[in-house]
Scaffold this motif. Structure first.
Motif, short mmCIF file in Angstrom:
data_model
loop_
_atom_site.label_atom_id
_atom_site.label_comp_id
_atom_site.label_asym_id
_atom_site.label_seq_id
_atom_site.Cartn_x
_atom_site.Cartn_y
_atom_site.Cartn_z
N TYR A 1 0.85 -1.18 0.00
CA TYR A 1 0.00 0.00 0.00
C TYR A 1 0.89 1.24 0.00
CZ TYR A 1 -4.11 -2.75 1.37
OH TYR A 1 -5.14 -3.65 1.41
N ILE B 1 -4.11 0.69 -2.20
CA ILE B 1 -3.39 -0.53 -2.53
C ILE B 1 -2.64 -0.36 -3.84
CG2 ILE B 1 -5.28 -1.60 -3.79
CD1 ILE B 1 -4.32 -4.27 -2.37
N ILE C 1 -3.44 -8.56 -7.65
CA ILE C 1 -3.91 -7.20 -7.87
C ILE C 1 -2.75 -6.36 -8.36
CG2 ILE C 1 -4.76 -5.09 -6.75
CD1 ILE C 1 -6.18 -6.85 -4.74
N PHE D 1 -13.64 -2.67 8.73
CA PHE D 1 -12.58 -2.60 9.73
C PHE D 1 -12.41 -1.15 10.20
CE2 PHE D 1 -10.97 -6.76 8.46
CZ PHE D 1 -11.27 -6.82 7.10
N TYR E 1 -8.99 0.74 11.57
CA TYR E 1 -7.57 0.67 11.85
C TYR E 1 -7.15 1.96 12.54
CZ TYR E 1 -6.56 -3.44 8.92
OH TYR E 1 -6.49 -4.70 8.38
N GLN F 1 -3.85 4.40 13.44
CA GLN F 1 -2.47 4.72 13.07
C GLN F 1 -1.94 5.80 14.01
OE1 GLN F 1 -1.62 6.53 9.20
NE2 GLN F 1 0.17 5.22 9.00
N ARG G 1 3.11 5.53 13.24
CA ARG G 1 2.57 5.19 11.91
C ARG G 1 2.28 3.72 11.70
NH1 ARG G 1 7.76 6.44 9.53
NH2 ARG G 1 8.68 4.50 8.82
N GLN G 2 2.44 2.90 12.71
CA GLN G 2 2.05 1.50 12.58
C GLN G 2 0.55 1.42 12.40
OE1 GLN G 2 4.22 -1.43 13.31
NE2 GLN G 2 2.51 -2.51 12.40
N MET G 3 0.11 0.60 11.48
CA MET G 3 -1.33 0.39 11.25
C MET G 3 -1.78 -0.75 12.15
SD MET G 3 -2.61 2.44 8.99
CE MET G 3 -4.01 1.64 8.22
N LEU H 1 -4.96 -2.96 13.74
CA LEU H 1 -6.38 -3.30 13.63
C LEU H 1 -7.06 -3.08 14.98
CD1 LEU H 1 -8.70 -4.58 11.96
CD2 LEU H 1 -8.00 -6.77 12.96
N ARG I 1 -13.15 -5.42 13.75
CA ARG I 1 -13.66 -5.81 12.45
C ARG I 1 -15.09 -6.31 12.59
NH1 ARG I 1 -11.46 -11.15 9.71
NH2 ARG I 1 -13.57 -11.94 9.74
N PHE J 1 -8.74 4.94 10.61
CA PHE J 1 -9.19 4.67 9.25
C PHE J 1 -10.29 3.63 9.26
CE2 PHE J 1 -6.09 6.98 6.80
CZ PHE J 1 -4.98 7.05 7.61
N ARG K 1 -13.73 -4.22 2.83
CA ARG K 1 -13.16 -5.27 2.01
C ARG K 1 -14.26 -6.17 1.50
NH1 ARG K 1 -8.92 -10.14 2.78
NH2 ARG K 1 -9.78 -11.17 0.97
N LYS L 1 -8.33 -6.64 -1.91
CA LYS L 1 -7.86 -5.32 -1.49
C LYS L 1 -8.79 -4.69 -0.47
CE LYS L 1 -10.04 -2.84 -5.32
NZ LYS L 1 -9.78 -2.11 -6.58
N ILE L 2 -8.18 -3.89 0.38
CA ILE L 2 -8.92 -3.11 1.36
C ILE L 2 -9.01 -1.69 0.84
CG2 ILE L 2 -8.75 -2.05 3.64
CD1 ILE L 2 -7.81 -4.65 4.75
N PHE M 1 -9.69 2.10 1.92
CA PHE M 1 -9.66 2.91 3.13
C PHE M 1 -10.38 4.23 2.94
CE2 PHE M 1 -6.76 0.69 5.95
CZ PHE M 1 -6.08 -0.16 5.09
N ARG N 1 -8.53 12.20 12.39
CA ARG N 1 -7.50 12.39 13.42
C ARG N 1 -8.18 12.66 14.74
NH1 ARG N 1 -2.33 12.81 13.40
NH2 ARG N 1 -2.18 13.17 11.15
#
Lengths: 115, 114
Positions: A35, A45, A56, B35, B37, B39, B43-45, B47, B50, B91, B95, B101-102, B104, B109
């Motif tokens: 991504y 993505i 994809i 979902f 998410y 961040q 900056r780690q995404m 979860l 869901r 976010f 899906r 693909k997801i 977003f 914020r």
């Protein structure tokens, strides 16, 4: 134990160079993704691989080429880097076959800065 | 094509209070996953929660719960007893059941005020 890891975490390079970002997952997942998150935090993505096969391929310049040597790795090669390539790139993985998890697990991201 | 809309670019909430983040989506499909998410500045995404579209019961994870309204295509996130560590970009994501693909939303914020 890092589930999805990316290297490097930061990458600063000159325009025109070729660079690679590596991604590895130890979750036993069969599908991996790349991504791109732009400066406005918009996530989109780029690629998806399932069992080393490209699934994809969004509208991404062909300067970007994913390489999957095995199910646990999906590397991103970028040729002739441009200023607009500056972004944070996230790798993710999921399990799609047999008992799908659907949920994607993300790596820590790689901040690419093109000067 | 599916779209995900988060209409609140930024929100603030007092510590220990409850906040709800909005998300709407557009799809013609009946089976899909939603979902949230998180961040953080690192900056780690991550979860958060869901929801499977075929489940009527709203998902809950500790202080996080969702209000899933399938007919209205709405999927809001409620954070109870807000903590300073909840400050992050959130976010909403969609899906399809048949696509990897997801998709977003643009993110919200969230600021936590001490």
């Amino acid at each position: 134990d890092t589930a999805v890891s990316q290297t490097p975490k930061y990458l600063v390079t000159q325009m025109g160079n070729d660079k690679s970002i590596k991604c590895e997952q130890n979750l036993g997942h069969d599908t991996m993704y790349w991504y791109k998150q732009d400066s406005k935090k918009f996530l989109k993505i780029m690629f998806s691989y399932n069992n080393k096969e490209l699934i994809i391929n969004e509208t991404v310049p062909n300067r970007f080429s994913p390489k999957s040597p095995d199910k646990a790795h999906l590397n991103l090669h970028i040729n002739s880097l441009e200023l607009g390539d500056s972004a944070v790139y996230f790798c993710a993985s999921s399990h799609e076959e047999e008992t799908p998890t659907e949920t994607q697990y993300f790596g820590p991201g790689t901040r690419l800065t093109v000067l | 094509a599916q779209t995900v809309t988060q209409s609140q670019p930024e929100m603030s909430v007092q510590e220990a209070e409850t906040v709800t983040l909005s998300c709407t989506y557009d799809t013609s499909e009946s089976d899909y996953y939603l979902f949230w998410y998180k961040q953080p500045p690192s900056r780690q995404m991550i979860l958060v929660i869901r929801q499977e579209a075929y489940k009527q019961q709203n998902a809950t994870e500790n202080r996080f719960s969702v209000n899933f309204q399938k007919a209205a295509k709405s999927f809001s996130l409620k954070i109870s007893d807000s903590q300073l560590g909840d400050a992050a970009m959130y976010f909403c994501a969609y899906r399809s059941d048949w696509d990897d693909k997801i998709i977003f939303g643009k993110g919200t914020r969230l600021h936590i005020l001490p």
